[in-house]
Motif scaffolding. Sequence first.
Motif, short mmCIF file in Angstrom:
data_model
loop_
_atom_site.label_atom_id
_atom_site.label_comp_id
_atom_site.label_asym_id
_atom_site.label_seq_id
_atom_site.Cartn_x
_atom_site.Cartn_y
_atom_site.Cartn_z
N PRO A 1 0.83 -1.21 0.00
CA PRO A 1 0.00 0.00 0.00
C PRO A 1 0.87 1.26 0.00
O PRO A 1 1.95 1.28 0.58
N ASP B 1 -1.44 2.84 4.40
CA ASP B 1 -2.29 1.77 4.91
C ASP B 1 -3.56 2.33 5.53
O ASP B 1 -3.61 2.61 6.72
N CYS C 1 -6.30 0.64 5.66
CA CYS C 1 -7.14 -0.50 6.08
C CYS C 1 -6.64 -1.20 7.34
O CYS C 1 -7.36 -2.00 7.92
N TRP D 1 -3.85 -3.24 7.27
CA TRP D 1 -3.23 -4.51 6.90
C TRP D 1 -1.89 -4.64 7.63
O TRP D 1 -1.27 -3.67 8.03
N LYS E 1 0.88 -5.72 6.23
CA LYS E 1 2.03 -5.49 5.36
C LYS E 1 2.46 -4.02 5.42
O LYS E 1 1.62 -3.12 5.44
N ALA F 1 3.46 -0.28 4.67
CA ALA F 1 3.09 0.67 3.63
C ALA F 1 4.31 1.50 3.24
O ALA F 1 5.30 1.58 3.98
N HIS G 1 -6.57 -0.53 0.49
CA HIS G 1 -5.61 -1.33 -0.29
C HIS G 1 -6.15 -2.73 -0.47
O HIS G 1 -6.60 -3.37 0.49
N HIS H 1 -4.38 -5.40 -2.09
CA HIS H 1 -3.30 -6.35 -2.41
C HIS H 1 -3.14 -6.62 -3.91
O HIS H 1 -3.03 -7.78 -4.32
#
Length: 212
Positions: A165, A168, A170, A172, A174, A176, A201, A203
């Motif tokens: 992303p 980020d 959302c 998540w 992972k 950003a 985001h 994915h």
Amino acid sequence: THVIESGVLRGCGTWLLREAVGPEAQILSFDPMWEGALSWKDSGNARYFMGDNFTDLGKADWESLIPESSRATTLVVLDDHTSAVTRVRQLSALGFRHLWFDDNSAKGSDFYTMEAMCALLQQGVQDIEYKENLYTNATRISVEEHQANVALVLDRIEGYFEFPPIFDGCGWAKPALLSERSDLEKVGLPAFSEDIYHYRHMHPPYVRLKQL
């Protein structure tokens, strides 16, 4: 040079693609929506297959649209909410190799995604939700059918990369590219409050298929 866009909606993605690929590349855009609903329409080297002129990507007459010798270098942008295993099967058989999927949630999606196939199955699961596309009802497939889909995709791809992303919005896990809302404006992007999706985001992955 060719770019295929499956899923056009209002035309914002077409505009972005044109900005990225320049004026000479041909963009072929497919969507069942009426062409008059577009907010932006490419007036350059583009062809639209929409409304009464719509043909699904998997049924288009590719012999007349893109020479087979050019398909391995064509980018296919998929925002049509159609089963990822269906698109991988169709496009690899046609000789296309470079795919980009816009939506890619493992859960709650309106079609069967790459992320859904990549996700680990919970212990004791006996079937998996399968949705062919945005317009069909969800069904359940067996674990064996799901694993066969995973095996087909793994057999056809040689590269897979999920883009991180930008910010980020959302939550998540992972990382950003930007960590603070204030960073968005510093790099010339709309503020968090100005983005209609609040930087949601999904994915999106680039998928490189093997040459068959």
